[in-house]
Design a protein around this motif. Structure first.
Motif, PDB file in Angstrom:
ATOM      1  N   ASP A 148     -11.016 -22.082  -1.795  1.00 42.72           N
ATOM      2  CA  ASP A 148     -12.464 -22.013  -1.997  1.00 42.72           C
ATOM      3  C   ASP A 148     -12.923 -23.019  -3.045  1.00 42.72           C
ATOM      4  OD1 ASP A 148     -15.126 -20.269  -1.824  1.00 42.72           O
ATOM      5  OD2 ASP A 148     -14.673 -20.588  -3.940  1.00 42.72           O
ATOM      6  N   ALA A 149     -12.237 -23.063  -4.176  1.00 42.04           N
ATOM      7  CA  ALA A 149     -12.665 -23.911  -5.288  1.00 42.04           C
ATOM      8  C   ALA A 149     -12.564 -25.391  -4.958  1.00 42.04           C
ATOM      9  CB  ALA A 149     -11.830 -23.597  -6.533  1.00 42.04           C
ATOM     10  N   SER A 150     -11.564 -25.779  -4.189  1.00 41.37           N
ATOM     11  CA  SER A 150     -11.369 -27.192  -3.857  1.00 41.37           C
ATOM     12  C   SER A 150     -12.347 -27.678  -2.797  1.00 41.37           C
ATOM     13  CB  SER A 150      -9.942 -27.426  -3.372  1.00 41.37           C
ATOM     14  OG  SER A 150      -9.736 -26.796  -2.118  1.00 41.37           O
ATOM     15  N   GLY A 151     -12.924 -26.745  -2.068  1.00 40.53           N
ATOM     16  CA  GLY A 151     -13.796 -27.124  -0.961  1.00 40.53           C
ATOM     17  C   GLY A 151     -13.049 -27.338   0.331  1.00 40.53           C
ATOM     18  N   ALA A 152     -11.760 -26.961   0.368  1.00 38.83           N
ATOM     19  CA  ALA A 152     -11.015 -27.049   1.624  1.00 38.83           C
ATOM     20  C   ALA A 152     -11.628 -26.111   2.650  1.00 38.83           C
ATOM     21  CB  ALA A 152      -9.548 -26.714   1.387  1.00 38.83           C
ATOM     22  N   ASP A 153     -11.324 -26.367   3.913  1.00 38.21           N
ATOM     23  CA  ASP A 153     -11.997 -25.646   4.981  1.00 38.21           C
ATOM     24  C   ASP A 153     -11.399 -24.289   5.302  1.00 38.21           C
ATOM     25  OD1 ASP A 153     -14.062 -27.560   5.874  1.00 38.21           O
ATOM     26  OD2 ASP A 153     -12.338 -28.841   6.248  1.00 38.21           O
ATOM     27  N   ALA A 154     -10.092 -24.148   5.167  1.00 34.54           N
ATOM     28  CA  ALA A 154      -9.473 -22.908   5.625  1.00 34.54           C
ATOM     29  C   ALA A 154      -8.071 -22.762   5.052  1.00 34.54           C
ATOM     30  CB  ALA A 154      -9.406 -22.874   7.158  1.00 34.54           C
ATOM     31  N   LEU A 155      -7.570 -21.535   5.124  1.00 38.29           N
ATOM     32  CA  LEU A 155      -6.194 -21.205   4.761  1.00 38.29           C
ATOM     33  C   LEU A 155      -5.497 -20.663   6.002  1.00 38.29           C
ATOM     34  CD1 LEU A 155      -3.890 -20.656   2.684  1.00 38.29           C
ATOM     35  CD2 LEU A 155      -4.969 -18.434   2.257  1.00 38.29           C
ATOM     36  N   VAL A 156      -4.334 -21.222   6.305  1.00 41.28           N
ATOM     37  CA  VAL A 156      -3.502 -20.740   7.401  1.00 41.28           C
ATOM     38  C   VAL A 156      -2.260 -20.103   6.791  1.00 41.28           C
ATOM     39  CG1 VAL A 156      -2.082 -21.399   9.390  1.00 41.28           C
ATOM     40  CG2 VAL A 156      -4.344 -22.427   9.065  1.00 41.28           C
ATOM     41  N   LEU A 157      -1.980 -18.867   7.156  1.00 39.57           N
ATOM     42  CA  LEU A 157      -0.808 -18.157   6.651  1.00 39.57           C
ATOM     43  C   LEU A 157       0.220 -18.029   7.757  1.00 39.57           C
ATOM     44  CD1 LEU A 157      -2.570 -15.233   4.707  1.00 39.57           C
ATOM     45  CD2 LEU A 157      -1.683 -17.382   3.769  1.00 39.57           C
ATOM     46  N   THR A 158       1.456 -18.423   7.467  1.00 38.02           N
ATOM     47  CA  THR A 158       2.546 -18.234   8.420  1.00 38.02           C
ATOM     48  C   THR A 158       3.587 -17.315   7.798  1.00 38.02           C
ATOM     49  OG1 THR A 158       3.681 -20.247   7.653  1.00 38.02           O
ATOM     50  CG2 THR A 158       2.173 -20.473   9.507  1.00 38.02           C
ATOM     51  N   ASN A 159       4.038 -16.358   8.609  1.00 38.13           N
ATOM     52  CA  ASN A 159       5.044 -15.382   8.175  1.00 38.13           C
ATOM     53  C   ASN A 159       4.702 -14.753   6.822  1.00 38.13           C
ATOM     54  OD1 ASN A 159       6.567 -16.242  10.465  1.00 38.13           O
ATOM     55  ND2 ASN A 159       7.367 -17.944   9.248  1.00 38.13           N
ATOM     56  N   PRO A 160       3.463 -14.274   6.630  1.00 39.60           N
ATOM     57  CA  PRO A 160       3.097 -13.735   5.315  1.00 39.60           C
ATOM     58  C   PRO A 160       3.792 -12.409   5.032  1.00 39.60           C
ATOM     59  CG  PRO A 160       1.346 -13.321   6.895  1.00 39.60           C
ATOM     60  CD  PRO A 160       2.359 -14.189   7.606  1.00 39.60           C
ATOM     61  N   VAL A 161       4.189 -12.217   3.789  1.00 41.79           N
ATOM     62  CA  VAL A 161       4.726 -10.935   3.332  1.00 41.79           C
ATOM     63  C   VAL A 161       3.624 -10.148   2.631  1.00 41.79           C
ATOM     64  CG1 VAL A 161       6.456  -9.812   1.877  1.00 41.79           C
ATOM     65  CG2 VAL A 161       7.043 -11.915   3.111  1.00 41.79           C
TER      66      VAL A 161
END
Length: 295
Positions: A148-161
């Motif tokens: 959010d702070a960086s202004g990136a567009d999205a977060l993709v999570l793979t194999n999250p614990v």
């Protein structure tokens, strides 16, 4: 509950009520992962819910015995208007649902939105963070906040614990877990599916790896749409992200530590990418936590 002043006509309930039991199960992380509600407590958290326009399933209010109108009461009255359902609880019920809390108390179940891959990984997206195998809720929340702070567009999570619905994720993200576009790819094939989706979306993939041969400042971001991959706290990125000649970048360590905390590394890499982006800047979703993009 006869000693309590029942505010604005709310129905009093005790800990046996389904809404109270659901809050307790969520706080203990006993709900199924697909039950995307996060328990939040206290004045700061509820101010965040109101500020972010979050969708709130249920609000539980334990008012002060003197029915005073202070900041807590003002937030509570606003939550009564904002939440789908609201109830009043006693101090005894408050202590049972959230040990250590005292009147006046505010408890809620906020909905974590579901974002579809097709809507998030669209042609307008320029910068995505991929987090592989994240184990700790504090790190996951900080990663969300960093996106959010960086202004990136999205977060993709793979194999999250760690769960997005963990209360620590809410606090560490400063509530932005409710507004940041997040896509999860779970299971043994999660990383492979995520990589295929990123490649299909036309995103260049850069993998953060302490053994990477290229310094992150020399990655040549330019006008390329980019996905930056960071790995878990103990094992780094999984083998799927290392295969097939993926570009691996590193952050040089000048002290005795051999690596950075995953959230710290992600912050460095994302802000560097934003500085060098020449494609017109990243896209920010106009919607709120209650308005995920269609799809």
């Amino acid at each position: 509950m006869s000693s309590l002043v029942t505010p604005v006509g709310l129905t009093p309930i005790d800990a046996r009520h389904p809404a109270a039991r659901r809050y307790l199960l969520a706080r203990r992380r006993l709900l199924p992962r697909d039950q995307r509600v996060v328990p939040v407590a206290g004045l700061w958290a509820h101010r965040q819910l109101l500020r972010l326009g979050a969708s709130t399933e249920v609000f539980l209010w334990c008012p002060a015995r003197d029915d005073r109108r202070d900041q807590v009461s003002e937030a509570a009255l606003a939550m009564v208007d904002a939440a789908a359902t609201s109830y009043v609880i006693s101090e005894r019920t408050l202590a049972r649902l959230h040990p250590g809390a005292r009147a006046p108390g505010l408890l809620s179940l906020a909905q974590v939105p579901t974002w579809s891959p097709a809507s998030v990984l669209n042609p307008l997206v320029r910068l995505v963070l991929v987090a592989d195998g994240i184990e700790y809720a504090g790190n996951l929340g900080t990663l969300v906040r960093t996106v959010d702070a960086s202004g990136a567009d999205a977060l993709v999570l793979t194999n999250p614990v760690a769960r997005l619905t963990h209360p620590t994720v809410f606090s560490a993200s400063r509530g932005t877990v409710l507004t940041t576009p997040i896509v999860e790819y779970a299971g043994a094939t999660g990383a492979r599916a995520a990589r295929a989706a990123l490649e299909a979306a036309g995103l260049r993939i850069l993998v953060a790896d302490p053994e990477g041969s290229r310094d992150y400042r020399q990655a040549g971001y330019g006008d390329q749409r980019t996905a930056i991959v960071v790995g878990s706290e103990g094992n780094g990125v999984s083998q799927e992200w290392r295969r097939g000649g993926t570009e691996r970048i590193s952050i040089s360590m000048r002290g005795r530590a051999d690596s950075l905390n995953v959230a710290s590394a992600a912050a460095i890499l994302l802000f560097e990418a934003v500085v060098h982006d020449r494609g017109g800047g990243v896209t920010r979703w106009p919607g709120s936590a209650s308005e995920p993009p269609p799809g």
